[in-house]
Design a protein around this motif. Structure first.
Motif, short mmCIF file in Angstrom:
data_model
loop_
_atom_site.label_atom_id
_atom_site.label_comp_id
_atom_site.label_asym_id
_atom_site.label_seq_id
_atom_site.Cartn_x
_atom_site.Cartn_y
_atom_site.Cartn_z
N ALA A 115 20.14 17.47 48.61
CA ALA A 115 21.06 18.17 49.49
C ALA A 115 22.22 17.29 49.93
O ALA A 115 23.34 17.76 50.07
CB ALA A 115 20.29 18.70 50.70
N ALA A 116 21.94 16.00 50.17
CA ALA A 116 23.01 15.09 50.59
C ALA A 116 24.09 15.01 49.52
O ALA A 116 25.29 14.99 49.82
CB ALA A 116 22.45 13.71 50.89
N ASP A 117 23.69 14.96 48.25
CA ASP A 117 24.65 14.92 47.16
C ASP A 117 25.41 16.24 47.07
O ASP A 117 26.63 16.26 46.82
CB ASP A 117 23.95 14.64 45.84
N ALA A 118 24.69 17.35 47.26
CA ALA A 118 25.33 18.66 47.14
C ALA A 118 26.43 18.82 48.19
O ALA A 118 27.55 19.26 47.88
CB ALA A 118 24.29 19.77 47.29
N GLN A 119 26.15 18.46 49.45
CA GLN A 119 27.17 18.60 50.49
C GLN A 119 28.36 17.67 50.23
O GLN A 119 29.51 18.09 50.34
CB GLN A 119 26.58 18.31 51.87
N ALA A 120 28.07 16.42 49.91
CA ALA A 120 29.16 15.47 49.68
C ALA A 120 30.00 15.87 48.48
O ALA A 120 31.24 15.79 48.52
CB ALA A 120 28.59 14.07 49.48
N LEU A 121 29.37 16.31 47.42
CA LEU A 121 30.11 16.74 46.23
C LEU A 121 30.93 17.99 46.51
O LEU A 121 32.07 18.11 46.04
CB LEU A 121 29.15 16.99 45.07
N ALA A 122 30.37 18.94 47.26
CA ALA A 122 31.09 20.18 47.53
C ALA A 122 32.38 19.89 48.31
O ALA A 122 33.45 20.40 47.98
CB ALA A 122 30.21 21.15 48.31
N THR A 123 32.28 19.05 49.34
CA THR A 123 33.48 18.70 50.11
C THR A 123 34.49 17.97 49.24
O THR A 123 35.69 18.24 49.28
CB THR A 123 33.09 17.85 51.32
N THR A 124 33.99 17.04 48.44
CA THR A 124 34.88 16.27 47.56
C THR A 124 35.57 17.17 46.54
O THR A 124 36.76 17.01 46.25
CB THR A 124 34.09 15.17 46.81
N MET A 125 34.84 18.16 46.00
CA MET A 125 35.42 19.05 45.00
C MET A 125 36.49 19.96 45.59
O MET A 125 37.44 20.35 44.91
CB MET A 125 34.32 19.89 44.35
N VAL A 126 36.36 20.34 46.88
CA VAL A 126 37.43 21.10 47.53
C VAL A 126 38.69 20.25 47.59
O VAL A 126 39.80 20.72 47.32
CB VAL A 126 37.00 21.54 48.94
N ILE A 127 38.52 18.99 47.93
CA ILE A 127 39.67 18.09 48.07
C ILE A 127 40.31 17.79 46.72
O ILE A 127 41.54 17.81 46.58
CB ILE A 127 39.22 16.79 48.76
N LEU A 128 39.50 17.54 45.69
CA LEU A 128 40.02 17.17 44.39
C LEU A 128 40.57 18.36 43.61
O LEU A 128 41.46 18.19 42.76
CB LEU A 128 38.93 16.49 43.55
N GLY A 129 40.04 19.57 43.86
CA GLY A 129 40.42 20.72 43.06
C GLY A 129 39.62 20.76 41.77
O GLY A 129 38.88 19.83 41.42
N ASN A 130 39.76 21.84 41.01
CA ASN A 130 38.89 22.04 39.85
C ASN A 130 39.21 21.12 38.68
O ASN A 130 38.30 20.71 37.95
CB ASN A 130 38.93 23.50 39.40
#
Length: 336
Positions: A281-296
């Motif tokens: 879950a820690a990876d999922a939350q961190a990755l989700a936030t990072t992916m919003v910032i980085l874009g697809n």
């Protein structure tokens, strides 16, 4: 403390992905409890213990969540994290092994994203949240520098950390996932094997679920959507949902996404919402936030270098119309 709301209380599936109620179980009646913990909505369902034992097990997991949230509270005035922030610019400080592990993990995301997202942006977010107009130019130079990955130095041999003067650690975009993982560990230590743990929009599920094929995760609704997304199945999987239209930064009649690119000091744009599924879950939350910032585009390139093989789904647009879907290995998740 944790305020228990009682057995059977659920979170709205459209907002939370809460598992659909299914009382059919040939051996053990499932127990589902929800609680408010440190201002967050928590939900745990356990399907492989007697109700009396499950109640005690779930309460222990809620306590584990609470311990984690309190220990990593970025607004705390005392404790390991507060002490480290107070010692910024004063050289290395000995810290607790668990906090050291958390800082290693979160600074790892900072380095992996090349500075786009990490645990050091407290000053940057404070500038935006305390401004009547979107900050620009000189007002961002110092907080951007303070958010740099290199401002936190970790010494594994001695479990010491050194924080640069002017920098401050903020784990707000990591802590829910860390608390969920801690709760899952506690449940498993106490014999739980078929379980669902959720804290706000971060979820992790283990075991066979209600029908032996995994847990059904109902997808959340995002701005501009006219139809719901197809549910997916979670089996030994965590998933985090992030919305760019929740808790937005507001300046009079203008608002922006609540996530800042720590390289530029500017809010993320072009992404309405995002979901990431990965084992922890820690990876999922961190990755989700990072992916919003980085874009697809940049996000997909970064994900190709992640060993855990995450799956991601971007909803692209501005929230005024139907979002465009873009995926990365999303088809690897089972469907209903």
């Amino acid at each position: 403390g944790a305020t228990l709301l009682g057995a059977g209380a659920t979170l709205a599936a459209a907002q939370s992905g809460a598992p659909a109620a299914d009382p059919s179980d040939a051996t053990v009646e499932p127990l589902r409890l929800s609680a408010t913990i440190e201002g967050r909505r928590a939900l745990i369902e356990l399907r492989d213990q007697s109700r009396e034992t499950a109640r005690e097990t779930i309460q222990a997991a809620f306590l584990a969540m609470q311990e984690t949230l309190r220990a990593l509270d970025s607004d705390a005035t005392q404790g390991g994290l507060a002490d480290l922030n107070a010692a910024a610019g004063k050289g290395p400080r000995q810290i607790d092994p668990e906090l050291f592990a958390v800082l290693q993990k979160t600074i790892g995301f900072c380095n992996w994203s090349r500075g786009a997202h990490g645990p050091l942006a407290a000053e940057l977010y404070e500038v935006w949240q305390g401004s009547s107009l979107p900050p620009t130019g000189e007002s961002l130079v110092t907080p951007i520098r303070a958010a740099g990955c290199q401002t936190l130095q970790l010494l594994p041999d001695t479990l010491q950390a050194s924080l640069a003067a002017g920098s401050r650690i903020d784990l707000s975009h990591f802590v829910n996932g860390l608390a969920v993982d801690r709760a899952v560990d506690r449940l498993q230590d106490l014999g739980g094997k078929n379980l669902w743990v959720q804290l706000d929009s971060v979820t992790r599920a283990h075991g066979e679920g209600a029908d032996g094929r995994g847990w059904i995760y109902s997808m959340p609704q995002f701005a501009g959507m006219s139809e719901s997304l197809e549910p997916v199945r979670l089996n030994d999987t965590a998933i985090a949902a992030v919305s760019a239209h929740r808790d937005r930064l507001r300046f009079g009649d203008v608002s922006s996404a609540p996530f800042l690119d720590q390289r530029t000091g500017q809010p993320a744009s072009g992404v309405i919402g995002l979901l990431v599924a990965t084992p922890l879950a820690a990876d999922a939350q961190a990755l989700a936030t990072t992916m919003v910032i980085l874009g697809n585009r940049e996000g997909s390139l970064r994900l190709s270098n992640v060993e855990a093989a995450p799956a991601a789904l971007w909803l692209l647009g501005d929230g005024t119309g139907e979002p465009l879907l873009n995926t990365y290995k999303w088809s690897t998740l089972g469907t209903r």
